[in-house]
Design an enzyme around this catalytic site. Structure first.
Site, PDB file in Angstrom:
ATOM      1  N   ASP A   1       8.395 -20.948  -1.170  1.00 29.42           N
ATOM      2  CA  ASP A   1       7.056 -21.527  -1.265  1.00 29.42           C
ATOM      3  C   ASP A   1       6.973 -22.703  -0.299  1.00 29.42           C
ATOM      4  O   ASP A   1       7.965 -23.046   0.358  1.00 29.42           O
ATOM      5  CB  ASP A   1       6.768 -21.990  -2.702  1.00 29.42           C
TER       6      ASP A   1
ATOM      7  N   GLY B   1       8.781 -22.745   3.172  1.00 28.25           N
ATOM      8  CA  GLY B   1       8.242 -22.038   4.327  1.00 28.25           C
ATOM      9  C   GLY B   1       6.804 -21.619   4.109  1.00 28.25           C
ATOM     10  O   GLY B   1       6.169 -21.993   3.119  1.00 28.25           O
ATOM     11  N   ASP B   2       6.311 -20.817   5.027  1.00 29.58           N
ATOM     12  CA  ASP B   2       4.917 -20.377   5.039  1.00 29.58           C
ATOM     13  C   ASP B   2       4.892 -18.865   5.122  1.00 29.58           C
ATOM     14  O   ASP B   2       5.288 -18.287   6.148  1.00 29.58           O
ATOM     15  CB  ASP B   2       4.208 -21.001   6.248  1.00 29.58           C
ATOM     16  N   PHE B   3       4.442 -18.207   4.050  1.00 29.11           N
ATOM     17  CA  PHE B   3       4.483 -16.740   4.066  1.00 29.11           C
ATOM     18  C   PHE B   3       3.466 -16.123   5.024  1.00 29.11           C
ATOM     19  O   PHE B   3       3.469 -14.917   5.241  1.00 29.11           O
ATOM     20  CB  PHE B   3       4.357 -16.133   2.668  1.00 29.11           C
TER      21      PHE B   3
ATOM     22  N   HIS C   1      -4.100 -12.597  -4.933  1.00 30.23           N
ATOM     23  CA  HIS C   1      -5.514 -12.768  -5.283  1.00 30.23           C
ATOM     24  C   HIS C   1      -6.115 -14.055  -4.710  1.00 30.23           C
ATOM     25  O   HIS C   1      -7.334 -14.229  -4.737  1.00 30.23           O
ATOM     26  CB  HIS C   1      -5.722 -12.673  -6.797  1.00 30.23           C
TER      27      HIS C   1
END
Length: 354
Positions: free
Chosen positions: A207, A233-235, A253
């Site tokens: 996350d 991190g950054d997905f 969502h």
């Protein structure tokens, strides 16, 4: 139909509309109860409203009126005039309980959430996210700029996931995997539940740094520091490799279809042969069904969640067909959807390389 039946039906319809119109007032009554620590101050045994008022630093008469409103909503019980105790539902606002919903209530009655709803009609007309126009930035950037609100959001999400964390480990065959990465896993509550129930598994919570802020405490509380790592991190840029199971709950969502395809594509890039992506989200039926039994129906909350995604973040709740389409675009195939009956309205959505 007899005239009396017609009148009864008309009264029931009128009562429904009145209750719905008063819904925001009920929510703010809960918010006041949380901010004034009513549940902690009242406790399990009957207590006089005046005494609660003193402890809360409030005026006796307005406090009595608040407590009576909470009794009318089922949060408290009035045993005798001005004498109240907490109901089993109200006890869920006690922050000392492991299943507390106090932060959840605070977050979803927070002005940062509620204000955008005032512009729902505009979002419906334009498809645009009301939050961005109201606050001048997107929701998650706003959280990053307000650390206290971000902490409240993280706590609320942890509370929201606790029921699923108790059910999921026994509703899916985790034993056939070796390591699991919880993508967007927040404070680690969900993965801690899975790893605690399956000692042969190792895992990682992935996350943002803000999202992981409380995760070390969660892992320490469950004694999982040696079996679970935390990866910031950054997905939207990448997903860490090394797992044969990638888990996501209430992540997709939040985002548009194109953004979901990006997230899933990054999962596809690191998915090994035989690997699986397990998505835990509501799956909307093709047609709204209001005939379900109360214990399996959420009373329309999932559809309200869908509108919340519209006005606050730009995402959406999805049908099976919707999930199949975004998975296909990401090079994945949806193989199964299993309702998580003990944690309704969530379903387990199993996805493999396409």
């Amino acid at each position: 139909m007899a005239n009396t039946d017609v009148r009864a039906a008309g009264t029931a319809d009128r009562d429904l509309i009145v209750r719905l119109a008063f819904g925001s007032m009920a929510a703010q009554t809960l918010r006041a109860a949380v901010r004034l620590r009513v549940v902690e101050l009242v406790g399990d045994t009957p207590r006089r409203a005046a005494d609660v008022a003193v402890d809360a630093g409030a005026e006796p008469q307005p406090m009595t009126r608040l407590l009576r409103a909470l009794a009318g909503l089922g949060v408290l019980r009035e045993h005798a005039p001005d004498s109240f105790s907490v109901t089993s539902a109200g006890a869920l606002l006690d922050p000392s309980r492991p299943d507390s919903l106090k932060s959840f209530v605070r977050m979803f009655t927070e002005p940062a959430i509620v204000r955008a709803w005032e512009h729902l009609d505009g979002s419906v007309r334009t498809g645009e996210v009301a939050f961005d126009a109201v606050f001048g930035t997107d929701f998650f950037s706003h959280l990053a700029q307000h650390p206290e609100l971000s902490a409240e959001f993280n706590a609320a999400m942890g509370q929201a996931v606790s029921e699923t964390a108790a059910v999921l480990p026994y509703a899916f065959d985790f034993g056939r995997f070796t390591t699991v990465t919880d993508v967007g896993g927040g404070d680690g509550t969900l993965l801690a539940g899975v790893l605690s129930a399956h000692p042969g598994l190792t895992g990682a919570v992935y996350d943002t740094a803000e999202g992981l802020a409380e995760a070390p405490k969660t892992l320490a509380r469950h004694g999982l520091e040696d079996r679970c790592s935390l990866i910031a991190g950054d997905f939207f840029r990448s997903v860490p490799e090394g797992s044969d199971l990638y888990l996501m709950k209430s992540v997709l969502h939040d985002w548009t279809d194109d953004q979901v395809v990006t997230i899933l594509s990054h999962c596809r890039e690191v998915l090994p042969p035989g690997g699986l992506v397990l998505i835990v989200e509501p799956v909307l039926p093709e047609v709204v069904d209001t005939s379900a039994e109360p214990d399996v129906s959420d009373g329309g909350v999932t559809y309200l969640s869908d509108l919340n995604m519209l006005v606050n973040v730009g995402g959406r709740e999805r049908t099976r067909k919707d999930f199949e389409e975004v998975c296909h675009r990401a090079g994945l195939s949806l193989t199964a959807v299993t309702p998580l009956a003990e944690a309704a309205p969530y379903s387990l959505i199993e996805v493999v390389a396409g």
